[in-house]
Design an enzyme around this catalytic site. Sequence first.
Site, short mmCIF file in Angstrom:
data_model
loop_
_atom_site.label_atom_id
_atom_site.label_comp_id
_atom_site.label_asym_id
_atom_site.label_seq_id
_atom_site.Cartn_x
_atom_site.Cartn_y
_atom_site.Cartn_z
N ALA A 52 0.88 -1.17 0.00
CA ALA A 52 0.00 0.00 0.00
C ALA A 52 0.91 1.22 0.00
O ALA A 52 0.98 1.98 0.96
CB ALA A 52 -0.94 0.00 1.20
N CYS A 68 -5.91 1.33 -8.71
CA CYS A 68 -5.07 1.23 -7.51
C CYS A 68 -5.96 1.07 -6.29
O CYS A 68 -6.80 1.93 -6.01
CB CYS A 68 -4.18 2.45 -7.32
SG CYS A 68 -3.18 2.29 -5.83
N ASN A 97 -4.25 -5.32 -12.19
CA ASN A 97 -3.64 -4.67 -11.04
C ASN A 97 -3.74 -5.66 -9.86
O ASN A 97 -4.11 -6.81 -10.06
CB ASN A 97 -4.37 -3.36 -10.73
CG ASN A 97 -3.42 -2.32 -10.12
OD1 ASN A 97 -2.66 -2.64 -9.22
ND2 ASN A 97 -3.47 -1.09 -10.60
C1 LIG Z 1 5.06 -2.17 -4.74
C2 LIG Z 1 4.10 -2.09 -5.88
C3 LIG Z 1 3.72 -0.85 -6.39
C4 LIG Z 1 2.82 -0.75 -7.43
N1 LIG Z 1 2.49 0.48 -7.95
C5 LIG Z 1 1.67 0.58 -9.03
C6 LIG Z 1 1.39 1.83 -9.65
O1 LIG Z 1 1.91 2.87 -9.25
N2 LIG Z 1 0.54 1.86 -10.71
C7 LIG Z 1 -0.04 0.72 -11.20
O2 LIG Z 1 -0.79 0.79 -12.18
N3 LIG Z 1 0.23 -0.49 -10.67
C8 LIG Z 1 1.07 -0.59 -9.60
N4 LIG Z 1 1.36 -1.84 -9.05
C9 LIG Z 1 0.75 -3.04 -9.65
C10 LIG Z 1 1.71 -3.74 -10.63
O3 LIG Z 1 2.04 -2.90 -11.70
C11 LIG Z 1 1.07 -5.03 -11.16
O4 LIG Z 1 -0.13 -4.72 -11.84
C12 LIG Z 1 0.75 -6.03 -10.04
O5 LIG Z 1 1.77 -6.01 -9.07
C13 LIG Z 1 0.57 -7.46 -10.53
O6 LIG Z 1 1.70 -7.94 -11.18
P1 LIG Z 1 2.84 -8.86 -10.43
O7 LIG Z 1 2.12 -9.98 -9.79
O8 LIG Z 1 3.76 -9.27 -11.54
O9 LIG Z 1 3.50 -7.96 -9.44
C14 LIG Z 1 2.27 -1.93 -7.99
C15 LIG Z 1 2.65 -3.18 -7.49
C16 LIG Z 1 3.55 -3.28 -6.45
C17 LIG Z 1 3.93 -4.63 -5.94
#
Ligand SMILES: Cc1cc2nc3c(=O)[nH]c(=O)nc-3n(C[C@H](O)[C@H](O)[C@H](O)COP(=O)(O)O)c2cc1C
Lengths: 260, 260, 306, 306
Positions: free
Chosen positions: D71, D130, D193
Site C-alpha cells: 500500500a 489502484c 492490477n
Molecule cells: C510495490 C508495488 C507498487 C505498485 N504500484 C503501481 C502503480 O503505481 N501503478 C499501477 O498501475 N500499478 C502498480 N502496481 C501493480 C503492478 O504494476 C502489477 O499490476 C501487479 O503487481 C501485478 O503484477 P505482479 O504480480 O507481476 O506484481 C504496484 C505493485 C507493487 C507490488
Amino acid sequence: MVGKIVRNQKLNDKYYLLEIKCEEFVREAKVGQFIMINTRHQDYTNDPLLRRPLGVANIEGDKFSLVYMIVGKGTRLLSECQKDTEISFSAPLGSTFTLLRKKRTALLAGGIGIAPVYWLAKTLKEAGCVVDLYYGGRTMDDVVLLEELKETTDHLVVTTDDGSAGIKGLVTDPFGENVNSYDQIYACGPKGMLRAVSEIAMGADVPVEVSLDERMACGLGACLGCIIYVKEGDETLQKRCCVEGPVFDGSKVVWDTVCK
Amino acid sequence: MVGKIVRNQKLNDKYYLLEIKCEEFVREAKVGQFIMINTRHQDYTNDPLLRRPLGVANIEGDKFSLVYMIVGKGTRLLSECQKDTEISFSAPLGSTFTLLRKKRTALLAGGIGIAPVYWLAKTLKEAGCVVDLYYGGRTMDDVVLLEELKETTDHLVVTTDDGSAGIKGLVTDPFGENVNSYDQIYACGPKGMLRAVSEIAMGADVPVEVSLDERMACGLGACLGCIIYVKEGDETLQKRCCVEGPVFDGSKVVWDTVCK
Amino acid sequence: MSDILKTTFCGVKFKNPVITASGTFGYGLEYVKHIDISRLGGISVKGISLTEVPGNPMPRIMETTSGMLNAIGLQNVGVERFLKEKLPALRKHDTKIIVNFWGKTLEEYVKVAEILDDADVDMLEMNISCPNIKEGGIAFGTDPEMTYKVTNEVKKVLKNKPLMVKLSPNVTNIRVFAKACEDAGADAISAINTLLGMAINIHTRKPYISNVTGGLSGPAIKPVAVRMVHETFSSVKIPIMGIGGITNWQDVVEFALVGAGAVQVGTANFVDPQIPINIIDDLENHLKVNNIASFSELVGKADFSK
Amino acid sequence: MSDILKTTFCGVKFKNPVITASGTFGYGLEYVKHIDISRLGGISVKGISLTEVPGNPMPRIMETTSGMLNAIGLQNVGVERFLKEKLPALRKHDTKIIVNFWGKTLEEYVKVAEILDDADVDMLEMNISCPNIKEGGIAFGTDPEMTYKVTNEVKKVLKNKPLMVKLSPNVTNIRVFAKACEDAGADAISAINTLLGMAINIHTRKPYISNVTGGLSGPAIKPVAVRMVHETFSSVKIPIMGIGGITNWQDVVEFALVGAGAVQVGTANFVDPQIPINIIDDLENHLKVNNIASFSELVGKADFSK
Ligand SMILES: Cc1cc2nc3c(=O)[nH]c(=O)nc-3n(C[C@H](O)[C@H](O)[C@H](O)COP(=O)(O)O)c2cc1C
Ligand SMILES: Cc1cc2nc3c(=O)[nH]c(=O)nc-3n(C[C@H](O)[C@H](O)[C@H](O)COP(=O)(O)OP(=O)(O)OC[C@H]3O[C@@H](n4cnc5c(N)ncnc54)[C@H](O)[C@@H]3O)c2cc1C
Ligand SMILES: Cc1cc2nc3c(=O)[nH]c(=O)nc-3n(C[C@H](O)[C@H](O)[C@H](O)COP(=O)(O)OP(=O)(O)OC[C@H]3O[C@@H](n4cnc5c(N)ncnc54)[C@H](O)[C@@H]3O)c2cc1C
Ligand SMILES: Cc1cc2nc3c(=O)[nH]c(=O)nc-3n(C[C@H](O)[C@H](O)[C@H](O)COP(=O)(O)O)c2cc1C
Ligand code: FES
Ligand code: FES
C-alpha cells in the site's frame, strides 16, 4: 507416517531410487499401493503445496523403496533430500494387484511405470509364478534397474523407441506375439500403452490389471479430483483412482475418458 | 552475484554466521552496506518469495560474512544451506558509515544489530580510532562473537536485560555516562534503542549515525516500501532506507514516524 | 482436553472452532483411517444437492503456486443417499455435522433445505458461491437480490436448523452480499469460497482443467480471505466462519482477530490430514500460554488504532 | 539479438514483449546499476499524478505466501518533476517508455494525460485500479460508467499517444469494464492490477500494512490474472497487456496463449532484477527451438476444444 532416508540414489539423469526406513509402513503396505509424500519442508514453505503420489517399488526388511522420475518441482526437491533426514508420507494407499500362485504372468512397464511392477515381479516370483517382464522406454535412460529385474523375472524383454537399449519399437509388439501364453497380465505406464495392453489382453481373453496415474490432491478419496470411469454391466461408474485404484481391471476402464 | 558458502556456522540456537566466497562482492562492499540474499531454491519454489536484507558483518580476503538471527522462514531456510553450495545475492547496497581516523568512537549494538557493527569496529580500529563497543542483548544468547569483538575494540561493555551476561540493564545506561568522551557515535539495533542513543548523543552534541531496519521488497530504491522520514532544515523528507540508508544521521531521523 | 476451545457459533456448541471445509473432507468418513475425526470441532460435508450429480469431466484439479485449482463440479451422492448411506456412520463420531448444500434452481435450494431441516445434522451451510457449475451456485452468489431471495426463501422453510450462507469472493463488494444475507434472516455467514482462476498447459495449449476455469484455494488466497472476513465483520452482526488458506494456528488467530467466530480448514487437509488436529492442539496451547480464557476472546480484536 | 521477439502493440514497436510493471521498477533508473535496461521491451514507470504525492504512512509492504501486499499509496514526484528530472536520463536507454498515470478527479486524469501527450514518451497507461488510495483510482475502476467516462474524456484530449487502461481484478465481471474501455475508445487494456488483501500481525494485533488493506501481487495471483486476461480477450478486440505473477518464460507463454499481446513483469523484479532479462533470453530460445516465427503467433492460441 515419518521415516528416515536410508539412501536417495541417482540412477541416471532422470531417475532416482529412494529408500526409506519405516517399520510401521512396511507392515501395512501391499503390492500395487502408493503413498502421498511430502517433498518439502512442510512447516515453513507452501510451494510446492500438495504431497506427491508415488508407487511403492519394493520392500525389504524394515525399509521400502520408491523409484521416481524428475518431472517438476516436487520431484526435484525430493532428489535433493539427504541421507538420514526425516521425511513424511501417508500410510499405504489404494488398491492392490491380485496376487496369484504358480501362474504364467506377463508384466508390462512403460518408463516410470516400472515402480510398482518391480515389487510385483518379486512377489509373483516368490509365489512360484512364471514372470515375464516387457519393459519399454523412450531411450536407454528410461529403462533402469535391469540387473535387479533380471533376478526377479524369468524373461526380461526390453524395448526402446529409438533402439538405444533392447529391441527398437513398442513394448506391446513382442508382448502381443506371446499374449496367449499367459494366465494374467499386469501393466503400469502411460495411459496410451495401458489401453493398448488392455485391448490386446481382451482380444486374447486374458485378464489384465492396470495401474493408472491421475493428478491427485488428497490421495484418500475426499477431493474427487481423480475420477476414472469404469464399466460395470451396463452402467458407467465413477471410481476414485486413489481409493478404488490405482489398480483397475483393464477390461473395464472406459479408455476414451482416460486417454485424451 | 553468486558466491560459494565457505561455512554456515551455528553460533547458538538463534544466531548463525555465514561466510561466502565472492571476489567481485568483496571488491565493491563498503562498511555499513547490506545485501539482498536469496534464501531459497529460486527456480522452482516461490515461498519465501522475496530476498532478505542482511548487513555485511565482515570481509576477509575474498570472503565476506553475514551474521543472522533465525526469525522466520527465510532465515530458517538459510540456516539449512550447506557448505559448498552456491548462493545468490545482490551487489552491496545502501549507504555507508562515515569512516574516521584517530578519533574516539563509541559503537552501540543491540542484539542482531551487531552484524554491521562488527565490521565497523574492525575498520575503525585499523584506522587508528579508539573503539568502545556497548553491546546489549535480552539474554546471554543475544550477545555473540565476544572473543572476536574483544580483539577489535578497546573497551567492550556487555549488557543483558536479565543479567545473564555482562551488566544487567540497558545498553544505553553505561553509554550515557560516557557519551561526552566521544567524537562520534555509531549504532545499530532495535528502533527504540536507536532513538534513545540518538537522543543521548544529541544531548551531548556528539554526531551519531544509526543503521535502520525496514521491511524491504526491492532493496534498490524502486518499490518505495522502506521510507524513513528525515528532517532537513524545516522540511521533512522521504528517504528510502535501502538507498539513502540504511545508515542515517540519527539526529535528523523523525523518530515518531519510525518507532510505532 | 480442556474447555478453553469450546465455541458456541449461532447456537451450536462446537468442542473447538476448527471445522473442516466442504469439498475438502469428503463425507468425513474418508479421513477416519488417517485421523481421529472426533477431535474436530465439526465437519462441513461435500456440497449436497437434491439428486445425485456426476460433476465435471476430468481433469478437475491442478496445483498452482501455493494453491490449487479445482473444478470438481459439485459431484455428490444426493441428499437421500447422503442421509441413508453416509450420515449414520458419520454420526458415530462425536463432532458437529454441517451440511453444505446447493441447488440448480431456487426451488431445489428450498427442497434440499426442507429435507435437511428434519435430518440429524447440526447446521446448514448454503453454497451460493461455487464457481464451477453453470446453473445455480454462483449465479445466486454474485447478484445481491438473488442472494437475498434464496436466503429468504430457504429461511422460511427452516424450523430447526441454523442457516449459514457461504459467500463468493468473486464480487466487487462482499459487504453488500453479507448485508443481503443478514437482512434475509441468515444466522451466519461463511467466507470465502474459491477465487475464480485458470491455468494453461503451454505444451498442449489446453487448459489444465477441463472446465477451463476452476476455483483457486490454499495459502495463496489467504490475504484476500482475511480482507473479506474483515469487511464482512464490519458490515453485519451475525457470526462469521472464516475460510481461506488456513494451514496453522497462527492463521486461525489472524482470522479470529478480524472477526471470524470459527474457521474452516480446506486445502490444508490435502497437504496433510493431520493439520486440523495440529491446529487444535497448538491453538489450545497458545490460549493457555497467553492466559486467554477462551477462543471467543480473540474474535474481532484486531487493533486498528493508528 | 534477432527480430523474432519484435512486437507491435497498438502501434508501438517494442523490441520484445517483456515490459516491467508500474510501481515495481521505479522510474527505471534505479535498476541501471543492476541490469541493462535497454534489453527490456519497455518500462512502465511508477504511477504519475498532476502534483507530487507523498503516499501512505509506513509500513507499506509485507510478504505473504508466494506473494506480497503493498500500500505504497502512489507516492510519486508529480508529472512536471518526472518530465524534467527522470525522463531525460531514462530516454538515454533504448527502450519504450510507458507512463502509468492517475488522478484524484476526472479533471486531474485529463490534465495529466494532456501534459503527457506532448512529452517524449511512447504510450500512456491509465491506472483506474489502484486499491490503495481513497480518492480516484479504484473508484473509477469498479464502476463501469465511471470507467467509460474517464476513458472517454482522456481519449478526447490525446492527439499523439496511444491510451492503455489498466483494470482492477476486484470486480465481479471484468468483461464489462473491458468493454466500457473499448467503447470509450481505449487503444489497449492492461490487466491485472493487484487483488485487495490484508494481513494481521497476531502478536501486536495490528495490520501489517498501515493502510489496513493492500494490493496482493506475485505468483500467488497468477491463476486469477490468467483467467481475467482470458475473459478480457474474449470480450474485446483491442490488444491486452497481461500482468500478474509472471516470473519466467513459461508464464509469458501462458499469458500469450490466453490473449496477451505483450506482458508486464512486476513483483518478480524484486525477487531478482535479472528475471525480466532471463525471460527475454529464454523466450527467444523457446521460439527458435520450436520454430515459432514470432511471439505474436502465440497470442490467443490456447486450445479450448474438448
Ligand atoms: C510495490 C508495488 C507498487 C505498485 N504500484 C503501481 C502503480 O503505481 N501503478 C499501477 O498501475 N500499478 C502498480 N502496481 C501493480 C503492478 O504494476 C502489477 O499490476 C501487479 O503487481 C501485478 O503484477 P505482479 O504480480 O507481476 O506484481 C504496484 C505493485 C507493487 C507490488
Ligand atoms: C498412483 C500414482 C503412482 C505414481 N507413482 C509414481 C512413481 O512410482 N514414480 C514416479 O516417478 N512417478 C509416479 N507417479 C507420478 C508422480 O506422482 C508425478 O510425476 C509427480 O507428482 C510430479 O510432481 P512434480 O512436482 O515433480 O511435477 P509438477 O509438474 O510440478 O507437478 C505439478 C502437479 O501435477 C501433478 N502431476 C504431475 N504429473 C503427474 C502425473 N503423471 N500423475 C499424477 N500427478 C501428476 C503433481 O502431483 C502436482 O500436483 C505416480 C502417480 C500416481 C497417481
Ligand atoms: C538493511 C537491513 C539489514 C539487516 N541486517 C541484518 C543482519 O545482518 N542480520 C539479521 O539477522 N537480520 C538483519 N536484518 C533483518 C532481516 O532482514 C530479517 O530478520 C529477515 O528479513 C527476516 O526474514 P525471515 O524470512 O526469517 O522472517 P519472516 O518473518 O518470515 O519475514 C517475513 C517478511 O518480513 C520481512 N522482515 C521481517 N523482519 C524484518 C526486519 N527486522 N527487518 C526488515 N524486514 C523484516 C522479511 O524480509 C520478509 O519480507 C536486516 C534488515 C535490514 C532492512
Ligand atoms: C477440491 C475442492 C472442493 C470443494 N468443494 C466445495 C463444495 O462442495 N462446497 C463448498 O461450499 N465449497 C467447496 N470448496 C471450497 C472450500 O470449502 C473452501 O471454501 C475453499 O477451498 C477455501 O478454503 P481453503 O483455502 O482452506 O481451501 C471446495 C474446495 C476444494 C479445494
Ligand atoms: S485424490 Fe482426492 S479423491 Fe482421489
Ligand atoms: S526496499 Fe524498495 S525502495 Fe527500498
